[in-house]
Motif scaffolding. Structure first.
Motif, short mmCIF file in Angstrom:
data_model
loop_
_atom_site.label_atom_id
_atom_site.label_comp_id
_atom_site.label_asym_id
_atom_site.label_seq_id
_atom_site.Cartn_x
_atom_site.Cartn_y
_atom_site.Cartn_z
N LYS A 270 0.87 -1.18 0.00
CA LYS A 270 0.00 0.00 0.00
C LYS A 270 0.91 1.23 0.00
N ILE A 271 2.01 1.10 0.73
CA ILE A 271 3.02 2.16 0.79
C ILE A 271 4.31 1.50 1.27
N ALA A 272 5.44 1.98 0.78
CA ALA A 272 6.72 1.44 1.27
C ALA A 272 7.77 2.54 1.21
N LEU A 273 8.70 2.46 2.15
CA LEU A 273 9.78 3.45 2.22
C LEU A 273 11.10 2.71 2.39
N ALA A 274 12.14 3.20 1.73
CA ALA A 274 13.50 2.70 1.97
C ALA A 274 14.37 3.94 2.14
N ALA A 275 15.11 4.01 3.23
CA ALA A 275 15.82 5.25 3.52
C ALA A 275 17.21 4.98 4.09
N LEU A 276 18.10 5.93 3.81
CA LEU A 276 19.48 5.88 4.31
C LEU A 276 19.81 7.24 4.88
N ALA A 277 20.57 7.26 5.98
CA ALA A 277 21.01 8.55 6.51
C ALA A 277 22.42 8.43 7.06
N LEU A 278 23.19 9.44 6.79
CA LEU A 278 24.54 9.53 7.34
C LEU A 278 24.54 10.65 8.37
N MET A 279 24.89 10.32 9.60
CA MET A 279 24.93 11.34 10.64
C MET A 279 26.31 11.97 10.68
N ASP A 280 26.42 13.20 11.16
CA ASP A 280 27.75 13.81 11.25
C ASP A 280 28.54 13.16 12.39
N TYR B 16 -4.88 7.36 3.23
CA TYR B 16 -4.16 6.39 4.06
C TYR B 16 -2.69 6.34 3.66
N ARG B 17 -2.44 6.30 2.36
CA ARG B 17 -1.05 6.17 1.89
C ARG B 17 -0.21 7.37 2.35
N ALA B 18 -0.76 8.57 2.20
CA ALA B 18 0.01 9.76 2.59
C ALA B 18 0.26 9.77 4.10
N ALA B 19 -0.77 9.46 4.87
CA ALA B 19 -0.61 9.47 6.34
C ALA B 19 0.41 8.43 6.78
N VAL B 20 0.33 7.24 6.21
CA VAL B 20 1.25 6.18 6.64
C VAL B 20 2.68 6.48 6.17
N ALA B 21 2.82 7.08 4.99
CA ALA B 21 4.17 7.45 4.53
C ALA B 21 4.82 8.40 5.53
N ALA B 22 4.06 9.38 6.00
CA ALA B 22 4.61 10.33 6.98
C ALA B 22 4.94 9.61 8.29
N ASN B 23 4.12 8.64 8.67
CA ASN B 23 4.41 7.87 9.90
C ASN B 23 5.68 7.05 9.75
N LEU B 24 5.86 6.46 8.57
CA LEU B 24 7.08 5.66 8.36
C LEU B 24 8.31 6.55 8.40
N LEU B 25 8.19 7.73 7.79
CA LEU B 25 9.33 8.66 7.82
C LEU B 25 9.67 9.00 9.27
N GLU B 26 8.64 9.29 10.04
CA GLU B 26 8.88 9.63 11.45
C GLU B 26 9.52 8.45 12.20
N GLU B 27 9.04 7.25 11.92
CA GLU B 27 9.63 6.06 12.57
C GLU B 27 11.12 5.96 12.25
N PHE B 28 11.45 6.20 10.98
CA PHE B 28 12.87 6.18 10.58
C PHE B 28 13.66 7.25 11.34
N LEU B 29 13.11 8.45 11.41
CA LEU B 29 13.86 9.55 12.04
C LEU B 29 14.08 9.28 13.52
N HIS B 30 13.13 8.63 14.18
CA HIS B 30 13.34 8.30 15.60
C HIS B 30 14.52 7.33 15.76
N THR B 31 14.72 6.45 14.77
CA THR B 31 15.85 5.51 14.89
C THR B 31 17.19 6.25 14.81
N LEU B 32 17.18 7.45 14.23
CA LEU B 32 18.44 8.19 14.06
C LEU B 32 18.85 8.92 15.34
N SER B 33 17.94 9.05 16.27
CA SER B 33 18.28 9.84 17.46
C SER B 33 18.98 9.01 18.53
#
Ligand SMILES: Cc1cc2nc3c(=O)[nH]c(=O)nc-3n(C[C@H](O)[C@H](O)[C@H](O)COP(=O)(O)OP(=O)(O)OC[C@H]3O[C@@H](n4cnc5c(N)ncnc54)[C@H](O)[C@@H]3O)c2cc1C
Length: 288
Positions: free
Chosen positions: A197-207, A270-287
């Motif tokens: 329904k929605i999927a995200l794949a993300a990478l982040a490099l922290m300083d 639904y897709r837009a709301a869940v995409a934003a939730n997934l992004l937030e879930e990813f960002l919490h893992t970076l903290s």
């Protein structure tokens, strides 16, 4: 209505060169790799192309090679090949995860990475990872080869930059992500055998202090009419610390670039709301 297979013809060139010559000289031919898209269409009476040219057996398209700086995957590489590759597991885990999500085991044994890309479904599993990893495609025809950033391949819904007579030869990934944090999640009706329904794949490099984001790349499925890189959300996050304000800004930015559709699998809302939730879930893992 089901198709009559007698209306179809299939040829099996003995080499890549022969396949390319045939595609160049007879535009009626459509390549078929694993057939997990095309045979479903044929079965359902939805395959207008009557002349199929099999590339499934061509060893020239089924390989995984590595240099110190890149890994190149032949378009005929199956999802099972990808799941079994130690080098892809170590350098490109998001792609292994996507391969393991793709249909059933039988599907993964036949379905190819090239077929997944060229079929150009906005909901396909491998594109978000390939976008995040900045893949480059090599396209070949009887006239020669050219390369194209994967980000430029999808031109519109099911429209690609592939020219008549061309095959997708291979996909090249830069081996530069070992220090990146990675995240991927597919939301579907079930955990297995479901199109996203929605999927995200993300990478982040922290300083160096792990406080701010030095680089970020986010790929999404089912967020627009093509697989897409979420550049507005990326811009909102670049050089930012992970704070509630940053997260809110990134969610808002993502929603400005989301253009999902309503269809049988889900709704645009639904897709837009869940995409934003997934992004937030990813960002919490970076903290952490
Ligand atoms: C039961 C089932 C479940 C599925 N589940 C998923 C899923 O969860 N996630 C997902 O992403 N997909 C899923 N799929 C779709 C499908 O399995 C994948 O898209 C697969 O990667 C297609 O690869 P293929 O080699 O079978 O493609 P094919 O059917 O052989 O070809 C697909 C298209 O790509 C073109 N093509 C193939 N290779 C090349 C090439 N090298 N150069 C140029 N054109 C080429 C063909 O002409 C055709 O237009 C599912 C399919 C089925 C039947």
């Amino acid at each position: 209505m089901r198709s009559n297979v007698a209306d179809y013809s299939l040829i099996q060139p003995t080499s890549l060169q022969e396949a390319l010559q045939t595609l160049a000289s007879d535009p009626r031919y459509t390549p078929i790799a694993g057939g997990t898209e095309l045979m479903v269409a044929l079965s359902a009476g939805r395959l207008p192309q009557k002349h199929l040219l099999s590339i499934n057996h061509l060893y020239e398209l089924r390989f995984i090679t590595a240099t110190p700086n890149t890994v190149t995957i032949g378009s005929g590489t199956t999802f099972t090949d990808i799941r079994r590759s130690a080098i892809i597991a170590s350098d490109f885990p998001l792609l292994v995860q996507a391969a393991s999500w793709t249909g059933s085991i039988a599907n993964q044994n036949r379905g190819t990475l090239g077929g997944n890309i060229v079929n150009a479904s906005p909901a396909a599993d491998s594109p978000p990872a390939l976008l995040a990893y900045d893949a480059t495609l090599t396209l070949i025809s009887a006239a020669g080869a050219r390369t194209l950033p994967y980000a430029d391949f999808h031109l519109g819904y099911k429209r690609t930059a592939l020219r008549p007579g061309e095959l997708l030869h291979s996909i090249t990934l830069p081996r530069i992500y070992s220090a990146y944090r990675s995240y991927t999640r597919k939301v579907g009706t079930r955990n297995a055998q479901a199109i996203s329904k929605i999927a995200l794949a993300a990478l982040a490099l922290m300083d160096d202090t792990a406080k701010t984001i030095k680089d970020i790349r986010i790929g999404a499925a089912s967020l627009r009419e093509t697989p897409t890189r979420c550049t507005a959300a990326e811009r909102a996050l670049l050089k930012q610390p992970i704070t509630p304000q940053t997260i809110a800004a990134a969610r808002a930015a993502l929603l400005t670039e989301a253009r999902p559709i309503d269809d049988i699998r889900s709704t645009a809302k639904y897709r837009a709301a869940v995409a934003a939730n997934l992004l937030e879930e990813f960002l919490h893992t970076l903290s952490f």
